[in-house]
Structure formats: structure tokens, C-alpha cells
Design an enzyme around this catalytic site. Structure first.
Site, PDB file in Angstrom:
ATOM      1  N   ARG A 553      33.610  74.360  73.052  1.00 18.96           N
ATOM      2  CA  ARG A 553      32.532  74.732  73.972  1.00 18.96           C
ATOM      3  C   ARG A 553      31.821  73.530  74.588  1.00 18.96           C
ATOM      4  O   ARG A 553      31.143  73.661  75.588  1.00 18.96           O
ATOM      5  CB  ARG A 553      31.515  75.625  73.258  1.00 18.96           C
ATOM      6  CG  ARG A 553      30.809  74.929  72.133  1.00 18.96           C
ATOM      7  CD  ARG A 553      30.153  75.921  71.175  1.00 18.96           C
ATOM      8  NE  ARG A 553      29.339  75.242  70.192  1.00 18.96           N
ATOM      9  CZ  ARG A 553      29.826  74.575  69.155  1.00 18.96           C
ATOM     10  NH1 ARG A 553      31.128  74.493  68.988  1.00 18.96           N
ATOM     11  NH2 ARG A 553      29.027  73.994  68.296  1.00 18.96           N
ATOM     12  N   LYS A 566      27.821  61.612  70.534  1.00 20.05           N
ATOM     13  CA  LYS A 566      27.875  62.627  71.588  1.00 20.05           C
ATOM     14  C   LYS A 566      27.290  62.124  72.900  1.00 20.05           C
ATOM     15  O   LYS A 566      27.890  62.299  73.978  1.00 20.05           O
ATOM     16  CB  LYS A 566      27.120  63.886  71.145  1.00 20.05           C
ATOM     17  CG  LYS A 566      27.856  64.760  70.166  1.00 20.05           C
ATOM     18  CD  LYS A 566      27.082  66.050  69.919  1.00 20.05           C
ATOM     19  CE  LYS A 566      27.866  66.996  69.023  1.00 20.05           C
ATOM     20  NZ  LYS A 566      27.132  68.269  68.778  1.00 20.05           N
ATOM     21  N   ASP A 614      18.889  72.375  69.430  1.00 24.97           N
ATOM     22  CA  ASP A 614      19.457  73.374  68.543  1.00 24.97           C
ATOM     23  C   ASP A 614      18.510  73.755  67.413  1.00 24.97           C
ATOM     24  O   ASP A 614      18.935  74.330  66.423  1.00 24.97           O
ATOM     25  CB  ASP A 614      20.782  72.881  67.955  1.00 24.97           C
ATOM     26  CG  ASP A 614      20.626  71.525  67.263  1.00 24.97           C
ATOM     27  OD1 ASP A 614      19.476  71.117  67.013  1.00 24.97           O
ATOM     28  OD2 ASP A 614      21.652  70.888  66.974  1.00 24.97           O
ATOM     29  N   CYS A 670      12.488  88.337  43.492  1.00 25.90           N
ATOM     30  CA  CYS A 670      13.210  89.099  42.472  1.00 25.90           C
ATOM     31  C   CYS A 670      14.355  89.893  43.091  1.00 25.90           C
ATOM     32  O   CYS A 670      15.413  90.068  42.486  1.00 25.90           O
ATOM     33  CB  CYS A 670      12.259  90.024  41.722  1.00 25.90           C
ATOM     34  SG  CYS A 670      11.562  91.350  42.722  1.00 25.90           S
TER      35      CYS A 670
END
Length: 936
Positions: A553, A566, A614, A670
Site C-alpha cells: 500500500r 521511509k 498512525d 476479572c
């Protein structure tokens, strides 16, 4: 990731926190609260039953090539045959999370034609190749023009005069070598269309489009036909997937479920559910029942219709008067029904378009007018052989007259008012393909192709029109300002004018993040000429490096860039699209710690800030800086097939941090640890265990070893139950759980399995037997509690063995122990596991299990905590004396495990589960009989 207001411990879209289970179900936990979701098109799809039998287009008269190779070389390609290649889960992990495994298989068997390689066609082809279809054939008979450079990221000035398809194929192939990319440069014939499951046409006449659409509809099985155009600030999409198209899953969401509290013996029956979570059922839904005790007649698996759906109850349209009385338990699950859509042909749709898909309800009257405008433009092109000239009033009036004639010819749906000013804008920009519009429609059309091929999500039905005339300058444009300057930006100038183009070129822009969104933004900015002038500058920063999972992507990266920064790679790729781009790449995280880098002078000189982040905390920080320095902020995010945007303009709109998401409902401790009853509880527990064992405890160990005196003083000062528990975990890690060999890691993993899925369950059921009652005499194991069963470990169970493999490798990493090659051998691993001595379980009578739902911690304070802490510190000192001076542990960050281990370890440890039956998350489900949605 959609910008949720609070940090949820990670990221959602861009790189992390994507939860995947069998067939890659994505789990929308309570954390996934969307801020202002805006779906441009409806989601979902249906599959082509013949996709696996598709054949690749063959070379005809020398006009078809695949990267310059012959037909014979195509046929030798292993992906060119009928077998669907295995899914590369490292590369396509995010798609698996959204689409599912079966959908991806259908997609990988699909052949797609993209006709027209101007900006829009290039964006569509890019998206499909990244998605991983079987093949993409590029068709274009035209040549690259200077105008194309402002909308097509593939072309450079050296390509001017070359055939568009041939100039595109090499760079598009680089996006995904698993996809066969071929070209056609001759005129298309109907027979060629039969090689594809879906065909997409841009820049085609209506007459040709109607001809091709009729053929696609009559073909058996029908071929999905899509026509899309971008004309200046206007765009259109038309979809025809055949006379009867079946959508197998209209929204891609998991079936809704509820835990039953009571069922009446009435006609109709009233069913109430526990108030743990609101029901999401709707009137008319079909549901099935399971695990109902007493009224077992409902457990037959038969879908039943419901009505009068309420937040915690509904009416079952069935007479239960003569059924056995309800006793306890039961789960009700929605049954998702396929949907059949009857598409009209393009010929019919032009006359009777039906309902238009709206993206802006303030423009509800626009689609009918644009429906006529695009037909009028086709007539204009047919009569004059050219587009209207930008700024030409004469051409605009001719187009308006065509629209008026078309409107007058209508019998139904005739428009009372025709907006001449809107049509003038349409005419002036008709020749231009703008990159932002091409990018937007390229995404929409790419998604529609996936819907057509995959059998998932509801397709666009059938016409969609969009305009962005509000993007034009507020002051009237002088026609002379729209004249071309023989530059790569002429298409933009013909719409916005040369003055605005100069402002764009001199803009100073700050892009924060270079992931999936950041790559798209950089491409758009470069092609638009933003920061390409002598006064302009674009600064991009990202502290992350490229991983394999990014490549599906984040299209500016290639496999040879894995491990590189990047921002540096993205900046270089953007500069190659437009050599004039003045860009600086940094690897600094934008945060309070880097305000010496991004100082006041830096912020004061900015024109605009673009977020491509992000996580929420980073978004809030950038938002605060923009508010302080009064800078515009463009904010956006994605989550699967959903997306949102927010424009923040000083003194005009609210800022990103001005609104807050509603508080999220937290499951009691719990419930998470002892009484889970839904998938969210299992996920919360699993991540907590992962971080505690592999990140937090090793970090605590290192903190102690780096400065023992200071660490001990801090524990003494705290003197509470939490400090005591922390010390106990550190001691356990360095003593009983310390690993020196890989066999020790295997033993640790095997005993961890026994503890999680056998011993803890046995202790729980010993303390609270199945017939236990509360102090009021009510059954203890009543809804929503689920009585668990211990699991028996078996090396023959892939899920059990993969858990041990993953856990042992991760444990070895924390201790810096080399990982042997034989770990991939099931037989050798099983032998190693069988050598582990597992002690028999002896239940303890004095164990206290927390059942108070108001408890926020499982730790209990004691009056002698201080004394215990002193003893623990003394033990810790003794253990430290036995360690090598250089001993340190390697904490494993949850967010980075995808890169380090998931591919090799079958996603088997704790929260990182991809396949039910192959990971302990499913084992946790099984222990408590919690149903999960097998998302195919």
C-alpha cells in the site's frame, strides 16, 4: 488509522494494531471508535464464479507485450497458469484483515483490463496491481502529452510522444512482481474483452462504451464493466456488473451476536440478552441460536426472523408456547444473507439512471445535472473533435446548449433549473485531468473492481458524480490567466489559473509521516508542483523504516528498500516524479523532544501542515502546534475500507483536538482474566500477556541491572502491591523462568501453555464448579459467564505446536539465545517438546479469584508489603550477583513483532493470531467456548 481521540496502545491502519484471525477477520474492538467516518462509496461485493478459469490476453499482430516479453515468456510465468498462487501474508497482511482469505483467493485469480492511461487510468492500475490481482492489461492507443505530467505519476518529460501503455508498463510492474502486467496498443475488439473478469474504461466515447457494455452483459458469465472519467474538478463513475450480480457480504462486518438472558414461552417469543453490550440487530434480520439450555428446540441451526429489535431485546417471530422452558445460556448470531442486484445497462442507465450515490447531501441536486453534462461533453467531442477551450465563453455556451437539448428531450426527470455557472466551470476544465481528482477516483474505481472480482462489499449502484468547485479561487478568474504556458502544469493552470499555480509552487509544506497516506500525499504534491518554486520547500519527517508489509500500500517503496528510512526513500521517489520538487527528508519524530529541530522559526514559516500519522497522540501534538502557530492542518485517516478527513483552518473551523470521542467501555479485569465471553476480552488478555512477558518485564530487568541502587530505592518508596508484583515478576524472570539454552525456551513455552489453558482453567473450575451458586442462591455460571474446559496439549495439534514454536522463539529473542534452524521442523520440535517434564496439577484451596467487576487490578494490598519488598530486593541482589556483568534482556515491542517474527512463526503467539486453529487466541476461545466469526 482513523484518528481516535485517545491512544489505544498502537496504530490501526498505517502499520500496526491490525488484528487478524482465520481467513483474516479484522476485529473492530471497542478501541476502534471512528471520528467522523465518511464513506465515499458503499462497501462490499460479489464474486465472479469463473475467475479461476481466466486466461491471459495473448499477443496479437505484435501489439500485445508483457514488459517487452513475448507470449511464450508469459506462459512460462508461474502466476500465469490456472493455479492461484499462495498468499504472501507478509505482503498482504492488511488486505487479509479487511477482505479475508477466500476473497483474496478470488482476487488473485482475476484478470483486469484498464483502458486509458492518463492520470485516472494510471491510478486505477496502480491500486489493482498493489492489491494483487492475477493480471492487469494496460490499453491505450494515444501518446504521452505534456499535459499528462500533472496527473500521471508514471510519466516523465522523456516519455512525451511515446505510447502511454508502453511508457507505463515497466514502472507499474515494479509495484508487484506477482502480477502480470501487459499492454495493448491497438484498437480493442469485443473478443478481447472475454479474457477478463473486469474491464475499466477511461477517456472513451459513450457510443463505444455502450457497445462494450452490451457485450460484457451478454457474456457468460457477465464481465464487470466500469466507466469512469475525470474532467477538471468533476468526476463520474458508472458500474454494470451484469443483469444478476450476487453480493455475498454487503458490508464485510462480522455477524452481530448476543448472549441470551431469557426466552419466553409465548407467541411470539420475547428474547432478552445480557446488558453487557448493545445488540446491533435490525428488524427483519435472520438469526440462529446455539448453546441454549432448556429450550433446545432453538438449537437446530435454522435461521429465524426477528422484529422489534431493541438495544437488549427482540421479538422472535415464532411460537414457543409448546417449547421446553428456557433454563440458561445461549448465543444468538446474525445470519448474513446474500443480496442480488439487477444492474441496468449503460444504454438504459443514461435514459433512466435511478438513484445516484451521494457524497455531499448539500449538493443533492448536482448529480442529475452532471449526468447531462457528461453526455453533453461527449456530444461536444463528437461534433468538434476537441475539448472546450479553457476560458472560452463560446465553447461553454455550446456545451450549455447541448445540456439544454438533452434536458428538453427528457419525459421524466426533466430539470427545472440548469446552473449555467456550474456548467461554465465544467466546460473550462473539461480537458484537464487533475491529479487529486484522479487519485480520488482511482481509489474508488479500484475498490469497485475488487468488489466485482472478489464477492465482498456492496458495489456502487450505478452512477456516482462528484464535483469540487469549491476548490476554485473565490475571485473570478481572468480567461487570460487560464492559458497554457507550455509547462507540465498546464492542465492545472487551465482550471485554477497561473496565479494560484505560483502560490502552490512557493508553498512551504510540512508532511508528518510517510506511510500509506504519506506516499500518496507526496505523489500528489509533486505532480501538482507544490513546493517546486524557488521560494518553496517541502519537509517530510518519519522515524520509521520500510518493512515488507508496507509494500502492498505504500507504493513509493520497493522490496530493495526494505530496512531503509521511509522519509528518505519517499522523498527520493517523489523527486523523481518532479525534479523541481524542493524536498528535505528527516527521520525525527515530531514531538516535544524534537522542538529543537522543529523550532518556532520552522513553524512560523510554514504555509500548511499535512498529517499522515498512525496514532492519536501524535495527531494531538501536531494539532496543538498548528493551533499555537495558526497554521492550516489537513488531517485524514484510514481503517480498512473506511476513511475520514478533517480540514482545520485557523479562525474558521474547529481544530482536531477540540472534540472528544465518547468514553470507551472497559471490560472489568476479572472478566478479562477469568470470565471472558467475547473476542474483545480475549484480545485484551492476550495483548496484556504479550506485553507483560516480552516487553515490560524485560524492560524492568534492564532498569534494575542498569542502576540497582536507584531501582531498589524507587521500589521501597512505592511500597505498594504494584511494586511488590513488579519485583516478583523480575525475580521470576531471572530465576525460575531464566533461559540459557533454546531447550529452556521450549520448556518455558510448553509450561506456559499448560498454565494458560489447563492449570488456570482447572483451578478456576475447582474454585467455582459448574453447579456453584452465588450468595443469593443464583447459579454462579450464568450469562454472560461461560464455563470453561481445560485443554489437553498434543504435539499433533498444529495450534498447540505453533504456540510453543512462536513462544519459544520470542522468549529466545528476549534472552539473546540463537534460534536453531530445526525450529521449522515439526518433527524435531515435537521431539524437543516431548522432552519437557510437565508437573501434574494440584488444585489449591486457598486461591482467591477476583470476581468483583469493579476491581481495577488483580493485585491485593497487604499491610506487610514493605517487609515483603525488602525480602524481594535482597533476593534480587543475590540473583544479580550470579549474572554476567554484561547481561541484559531484549524487550520485544508489540508493534514490531509483525516485522520480526510473524511470517516465520505462523502468527501463533498471543495477540498476533492470523489463523484460528494455529494460534493460542483460538485456544483461548476454545477454553471458554467463545464463538468466533470464520471470516472468509
Amino acid at each position: 488509522m482513523l484518528p481516535r481521540k485517545r491512544a489505544a496502545g498502537g496504530e490501526a491502519d498505517e502499520d500496526d494494531d491490525v488484528i487478524v484471525v482465520e481467513e483474516a477477520t479484522h476485529i473492530a474492538t471497542a478501541n476502534a471508535t471512528l471520528k467522523r467516518p465518511c464513506l465515499i462509496s458503499s462497501s462490499a461485493a460479489a464474486a465472479s464464479s469463473s475467475s479461476s478459469s481466466a486466461v491471459l490476453p495473448t499477443a496479437t499482430n505484435g501489439n500485445a507485450t508483457v514488459n517487452g516479453e513475448s507470449e511464450q515468456s508469459i506462459m512460462r510465468n508461474p502466476n500465469g497458469g490456472g493455479n492461484v498462487p499462495d498468499i504472501d501474508e507478509d505482503l498482504h497482511s492488511r488486505q487479509l484483515a479487511v477482505y479475508g482469505r477466500e476473497t483474496m483467493r478470488r482476487l488473485f485469480a482475476s484478470n483486469v483490463l484498464v483502458s486509458g492511461l492518463q492520470g485516472l487510468g494510471a491510478e486505477i492500475a496502480k491500486n489493482l496491481i498493489l492489491a494483487g490481482v492475477k493480471s492487469v492489461t494496460l490499453h491505450d492507443e494515444g501518446v504521452v502529452e505534456l499535459w499528462d505530467l500533472s496527473s500521471n505519476f508514471i510519466f516523465c518529460e522523456e516519455d512525451v510522444g511515446k505510447n502511454r501503455a508502453l511508457a507505463s508498463v515497466q514502472k507499474l510492474q515494479e509495484l508487484n512482481n506477482s502480477v502480470v502486467v501487459s499492454t495493448l496498443t491497438a484498437e480493442l475488439t469485443e473478443e478481447k474483452l472475454s479474457d477478463f473478469q473486469a474491464v475499466v474504461f477511461t477517456n472513451i466515447s459513450l457510443d463505444k462504451a455502450i457497445e462494450y457494455d452490451e457485450y460484457c452483459r451478454s457474456h457468460q458469465p457477465p464481465i464487470a464493466f466500469i466507466k469512469s472519467d475525470v474532467r477538471g474538478l468533476f468526476g463520474s463513475v458508472f458500474c454494470d456488473f451484469g443483469p444478476e450480480f450476487t453480493v455475498t457480504d454487503v458490508d464485510g462486518e462480522d455477524p452481530h451476536t448476543g448472549i441470551i438472558a431469557s426466552i419466553s414461552n409465548t407467541n411470539p417469543a420475547l428474547i432478552t440478552c445480557v446488558d453487557d453490550e448493545r445488540l446491533e440487530f435490525q428488524d427483519g434480520d435472520l438469526v440462529v441460536f446455539s448453546e441454549v439450555c432448556g429450550m433446545t428446540e432453538l438449537n437446530d441451526g435454522k435461521p429465524r426472523k426477528i422484529k422489534s429489535a431493541r438495544p437488549y431485546s427482540f421479538i422472535l417471530d415464532e411460537n414457543t408456547t409448546n417449547y421446553k422452558p428456557y433454563v440458561k445460556g445461549g448465543i444468538v448470531t446474525q445470519v448474513k444473507q446474500p443480496k442480488v442486484l439487477n444492474f441496468k445497462s449503460l444504454r438504459e442507465g443514461l435514459k433512466d439512471p435511478g438513484d445516484f450515490l451521494l457524497s455531499d447531501f448539500s449538493k443533492f441536486d448536482r448529480p442529475p445535472l452532471l449526468h447531462l453534462a457528461f453526455q453533453a461533453l461527449d456530444r461536444f467531442l463528437s461534433e468538434f473533435g476537441r475539448f472546450p477551450v479553457a476560458g472560452s465563453e463560446e465553447d461553454a455556451q455550446k456545451l450549455i446548449s447541448f445540456v439544454t437539448q438533452l434536458n428538453d428531450s427528457l419525459t421524466d426527470g426533466k430539470l427545472e433549473n440548469i446552473d449555467h455557472n456550474l456548467l461554465r466551470h465544467f466546460a473550462f476544465g473539461a480537458k484537464a485531468v487533475l491529479n487529486p481528482m484522479a487519485a480520488m477516483f482511482g481509489g474508488i474505481v479500484g475498490q469497485e473492481v475488487i468488489k466485482a472480482c472478489s464477492g465482498k462489499f456492496n458495489p456502487l449502484y450505478q452512477f456516482f458524480y462528484f464535483d469540487s468547485v469549491e476548490s476554485l479561487p473565490t475571485e473570478p478568474l481572468d480567461p487570460s490567466d487560464l492559458r497554457p504556458l507550455n509547462s507540465r502544469y498546464d492542465a492545472q493552470i487551465s482550471v485554477f489559473g497561473a496565479k494560484l499555480q505560483k502560490k502552490l509552487e512557493d508553498a512551504k509544506v510540512f508532511v508528518v509521516g510517510s506511510g500509506a497516506l504519506g506516499c500518496e500525499f507526496l505523489k500528489n504534491l509533486a505532480l501538482m508542483g507544490v513546493s517546486c518554486g524557488s521560494q518553496g520547500k517541502l519537509t517530510i519527517t518519519d522515524d520509521d523504516v520500510i518493512e515488507k508489509s508496507n509494500l502492498s500500500r505504500q507504493f513509493l517503496f520497493r522490496d530493495w528498500n526494505i530496512g531503509q528510512a521511509k522519509s528518505t526513500v519517499a522523498a527520493s521517489a517523489a523527486a523523481s516524479m518532479n525534479p523541481c520538487l524542493r524536498i528535505e527528508a528527516l527521520q525525527n519524530r515530531a514531538s516535544p523532544e524534537t522542538e529543537n529541530v522543529f523550532d518556532d522559526n520552522f513553524w512560523e514559516n510554514l504555509s500548511v501542515v499535512i498529517n499522515a500519522l498512525d496514532n492519536v497522540n501524535a495527531r494531538l501534538y501536531i494539532d496543538q502546534r498548528c493551533v499555537y502557530f495558526q497554521k492550516p492542518l489537513l488531517e485524514s485517516g484510514t481503517l480498512g475500507a473506511k476513511c475520514n478527513t478533517q480540514m482545520v483552518i485557523p479562525h474558521l473551523t474547529e481544530n482536531y483536538g477540540a472534540s472528544r470521542d465518547p468514553p470507551e467501555k472497559q471490560a472489568p479485569m476479572c472478566t478479562v482474566h477469568s470470565f471472558p465471553h467475547n473476542i474483545d476480552h480475549c484480545l485484551t488478555w492476550a495483548r496484556s500477556e504479550f506485553e507483560g512477558l516480552l516487553e515490560k518485564t524485560p524492560t524492568e530487568v534492564n532498569a534494575y541491572l542498569n542502576n540497582p541502587g536507584e531501582y531498589a530505592s524507587a521500589m521501597r518508596k512505592a511500597g505498594d502491591a504494584q511494586a511488590r508484583d513488579t519485583l516478583e515478576r523480575v525475580i521470576e524472570c531471572l530465576d525460575k523462568d531464566r533461559c540459557e539454552t533454546f531447550q529452556d525456551c521450549i520448556a518455558w513455552a510448553r509450561l506456559r501453555f499448560e498454565d494458560y489453558y489447563s492449570d488456570r482453567v482447572k483451578q478456576l473450575t475447582f474454585t467455582f464448579p459448574e453447579d456453584a451458586v452465588t450468595s443469593t442462591g443464583a447459579p454462579f455460571w450464568s450469562a454472560p459467564k461461560r464455563f470453561p474446559r481445560p485443554l489437553q496439549f498434543s504435539v499433533d495439534d498444529p495450534g498447540h505446536l505453533n504456540f510453543v514454536m512462536a513462544a519459544s522463539v520470542l522468549r529466545a529473542e528476549t534472552f539473546g539465545i540463537p534460534i536453531p534452524d530445526w525450529i521449522r521442523s515439526s518433527e524435531k520440535l515435537a521431539d524437543a517438546v516431548n522432552r519437557v517434564i510437565v508437573p501434574d496439577f494440584e488444585p489449591k484451596k486457598d486461591v482467591k479469584i477476583v470476581t468483583d467487576e469493579k476491581a481495577t487490578s488483580l493485585s491485593t494490598s497487604s499491610i506487610d508489603d514493605a517487609d515483603v519488598i525488602e525480602e524481594l530486593i535482597a533476593r534480587l541482589e543475590d540473583l544479580r550477583s550470579k549474572l554476567p556483568p554484561s547481561f541484559r534482556m531484549n524487550p520485544i515491542q508489540f508493534e514490531k513483532v509483525c516485522t520480526l517474527y510473524l511470517a516465520d512463526l505462523q502468527r501463533a503467539f498471543l495477540f498476533h493470531m492470523l489463523w484460528p486453529g494455529k494460534g493460542n487466541l483460538l485456544i483461548w476461545y476454545a477454553s471458554f467456548h467463545i464463538p468466533y466469526w470464520d471470516h472468509k
